[in-house]
Design an enzyme around this catalytic site. Structure first.
Site, mmCIF file in Angstrom:
data_model
loop_
_atom_site.group_PDB
_atom_site.id
_atom_site.type_symbol
_atom_site.label_atom_id
_atom_site.label_comp_id
_atom_site.label_asym_id
_atom_site.label_seq_id
_atom_site.Cartn_x
_atom_site.Cartn_y
_atom_site.Cartn_z
ATOM 1 C CB SER A 121 -0.357 -7.987 2.065
ATOM 2 O OG SER A 121 -1.495 -7.441 1.993
ATOM 3 C CG HIS A 142 -2.935 -11.458 -1.695
ATOM 4 N ND1 HIS A 142 -1.601 -11.304 -2.456
ATOM 5 C CD2 HIS A 142 -3.002 -10.521 -1.185
ATOM 6 C CE1 HIS A 142 -1.062 -10.055 -2.341
ATOM 7 N NE2 HIS A 142 -2.087 -9.652 -1.470
ATOM 8 C CD GLU A 154 0.251 -13.975 -4.924
ATOM 9 O OE1 GLU A 154 0.962 -14.566 -4.908
ATOM 10 O OE2 GLU A 154 -0.089 -12.731 -4.435
ATOM 11 C CG ASN A 192 2.842 -8.287 -1.910
ATOM 12 O OD1 ASN A 192 2.797 -7.063 -2.731
ATOM 13 N ND2 ASN A 192 2.138 -8.203 -1.041
HETATM 14 P P1 NAD Z 1 -8.462 -1.138 5.554
HETATM 15 O O1 NAD Z 1 -7.859 -0.329 6.632
HETATM 16 O O2 NAD Z 1 -9.236 -0.350 4.260
HETATM 17 O O3 NAD Z 1 -9.580 -1.951 5.985
HETATM 18 C C1 NAD Z 1 -9.505 -2.767 7.248
HETATM 19 C C2 NAD Z 1 -10.773 -2.984 7.997
HETATM 20 O O4 NAD Z 1 -10.688 -3.866 8.997
HETATM 21 C C3 NAD Z 1 -11.109 -1.778 8.756
HETATM 22 O O5 NAD Z 1 -11.997 -1.328 8.255
HETATM 23 C C4 NAD Z 1 -11.204 -1.855 10.128
HETATM 24 O O6 NAD Z 1 -12.273 -1.277 10.796
HETATM 25 C C5 NAD Z 1 -11.511 -3.354 10.040
HETATM 26 N N1 NAD Z 1 -11.355 -4.162 11.215
HETATM 27 C C6 NAD Z 1 -10.126 -3.939 12.324
HETATM 28 N N2 NAD Z 1 -10.295 -5.156 13.097
HETATM 29 C C7 NAD Z 1 -11.436 -5.685 12.774
HETATM 30 C C8 NAD Z 1 -12.139 -6.929 13.478
HETATM 31 N N3 NAD Z 1 -11.812 -7.520 14.667
HETATM 32 N N4 NAD Z 1 -13.370 -7.399 12.895
HETATM 33 C C9 NAD Z 1 -13.826 -6.895 11.796
HETATM 34 N N5 NAD Z 1 -13.167 -5.646 11.202
HETATM 35 C C10 NAD Z 1 -12.003 -5.441 11.563
HETATM 36 O O7 NAD Z 1 -7.278 -2.042 4.928
HETATM 37 P P2 NAD Z 1 -7.503 -2.890 3.539
HETATM 38 O O8 NAD Z 1 -6.256 -2.141 2.494
HETATM 39 O O9 NAD Z 1 -9.044 -3.100 2.875
HETATM 40 O O10 NAD Z 1 -6.578 -4.224 3.722
HETATM 41 C C11 NAD Z 1 -7.251 -5.281 4.194
HETATM 42 C C12 NAD Z 1 -6.472 -6.589 4.313
HETATM 43 O O11 NAD Z 1 -6.163 -6.932 2.919
HETATM 44 C C13 NAD Z 1 -5.026 -6.488 4.889
HETATM 45 O O12 NAD Z 1 -4.892 -7.672 5.559
HETATM 46 C C14 NAD Z 1 -4.324 -6.545 3.870
HETATM 47 O O13 NAD Z 1 -2.897 -6.641 3.887
HETATM 48 C C15 NAD Z 1 -4.950 -6.866 2.650
HETATM 49 N N6 NAD Z 1 -4.612 -6.718 1.301
HETATM 50 C C16 NAD Z 1 -4.492 -5.188 1.166
HETATM 51 C C17 NAD Z 1 -4.269 -4.850 -0.364
HETATM 52 C C18 NAD Z 1 -4.243 -3.056 -0.644
HETATM 53 O O14 NAD Z 1 -3.710 -2.917 -1.822
HETATM 54 N N7 NAD Z 1 -4.663 -2.393 0.150
HETATM 55 C C19 NAD Z 1 -3.906 -5.620 -1.245
HETATM 56 C C20 NAD Z 1 -4.225 -7.171 -1.119
HETATM 57 C C21 NAD Z 1 -4.356 -7.499 0.295
#
Ligand code: NAD
Length: 285
Positions: A121, A142, A154, A192
């Site tokens: 993000s 994204h 995106e 964002n």
């Molecule tokens: P989340 O916490 O639900 O999931 C992240 C996962 O990554 C966890 O399950 C964790 O165990 C895993 N992880 C950590 N280190 C790891 C590794 N080395 N190898 C494999 N897996 C690993 O978070 P999320 O909300 O799914 O966000 C994930 C990404 O998406 C982030 O970069 C976030 O910025 C982006 N994002 C989030 C949103 C949102 O609304 N939540 C929207 C767009 C983008």
């Protein structure tokens, strides 16, 4: 080089990763979903299964189709299993240290032609790409939350991203049934960059006592037809996430117009992170 994409690797099986795995499997691709936690993978698969079950109930797909989709998703805690992927989308925890390490690993594990996309993000694509020997094949992809519902992707070009990489990623977003837009690699990209200052300004309105929380949200819902008020939306996204993105904008542009509202900081410091902790601008069960 035009390589047909048959297998998509997804790194991270959380909120976003499981959604990305679902849309990839629904578009007919094989999926390898990798996380460090077996529990997360189990929950991720369960979430996908529940959504597909609902689709079957509503008559949107047959039970056979559901089984086929689920049959295309493999889960693993072993990074090396991603060697079978033709395209990887990284959706792990939003931390530079974690993502840099993942990209260094993927660069070794995946064949040289494979594109490595990140769902970050806020981390600059160019900064992630610099941790690989294939910076031309690193790109931002994204997705919006919840991934299976939201149409937008995106596609973010880093300064080193090649035209071929851009085109393949764009085409994959289309194959996922999404509507891609192109964004350049500046803090917050497009979504964002616009959304977060708006949420932050709503928090400033509360901070300055311009309006009560309900009134601020009502203005944006009834006055501007937003489906949710900004304070309720900030609670849903997570106030820690909102703060992190504001800080990315603030530092990335060195511009005080992006300074996070002190009230947002106070809430985060208190552990009031929104829905996920039961308290943010509103209280939750
Ligand atoms: P989340 O916490 O639900 O999931 C992240 C996962 O990554 C966890 O399950 C964790 O165990 C895993 N992880 C950590 N280190 C790891 C590794 N080395 N190898 C494999 N897996 C690993 O978070 P999320 O909300 O799914 O966000 C994930 C990404 O998406 C982030 O970069 C976030 O910025 C982006 N994002 C989030 C949103 C949102 O609304 N939540 C929207 C767009 C983008």
């Amino acid at each position: 080089m035009d390589m047909e994409i048959k297998t998509v690797g997804v790194v991270g099986g959380g909120q976003m990763g499981s959604g990305i795995a679902q849309v990839a499997a629904m578009s007919g691709l094989q999926v390898i979903m990798c996380d460090v936690s077996e529990d997360v993978l189990r929950q991720g698969l369960q979430k996908i299964t529940e959504i597909l079950n609902r689709n079957v109930k509503k008559g949107k797909m047959s039970p056979e189709e559901k089984e086929e989709i689920l049959g295309r998703v493999i889960t693993t805690v072993v990074n090396e299993d991603l060697a079978a992927a033709d395209f990887v989308v990284e959706a792990a925890t939003e931390s530079e240290a974690i993502k840099f390490q993942i990209f260094r690993d993927l660069d070794v594990i995946c064949s040289p032609g494979v594109i490595l996309a990140t769902n970050t993000s806020s981390i600059p694509i160019g900064r992630i790409a610099a941790h690989t020997k294939r910076p031309d094949k690193v790109i931002g992809m994204h997705f919006m939350n919840p991934v299976p519902v939201m149409k937008l992707v995106e596609v973010i070009r880093g300064i080193t991203t090649s035209d071929d990489t851009f085109k393949s990623t764009w085409d994959l977003a289309l194959k996922f049934g999404k509507t891609p837009v192109q964004a350049q690699d500046y803090p917050g990209f497009i979504a964002n960059r616009i959304l977060m200052p708006m949420l932050n300004e709503a928090i400033f309105c509360l901070y300055h006592g311009v309006g009560k929380r309900e009134d601020i949200d009502t203005v944006m819902k009834l006055g501007l037809n937003h489906p949710m008020g900004p304070l309720a939306l900030a609670d849903l996204i997570g106030l820690d996430t909102c703060l992190a993105i504001m800080e990315t904008l603030y530092h990335g542009f060195s511009d005080s117009k992006y300074r996070p509202c002190p009230l947002l900081l106070r809430y985060v410091e208190a552990g009031w992170l929104g829905r996920k902790t039961g308290r943010g601008f509103y209280e939750y069960e």
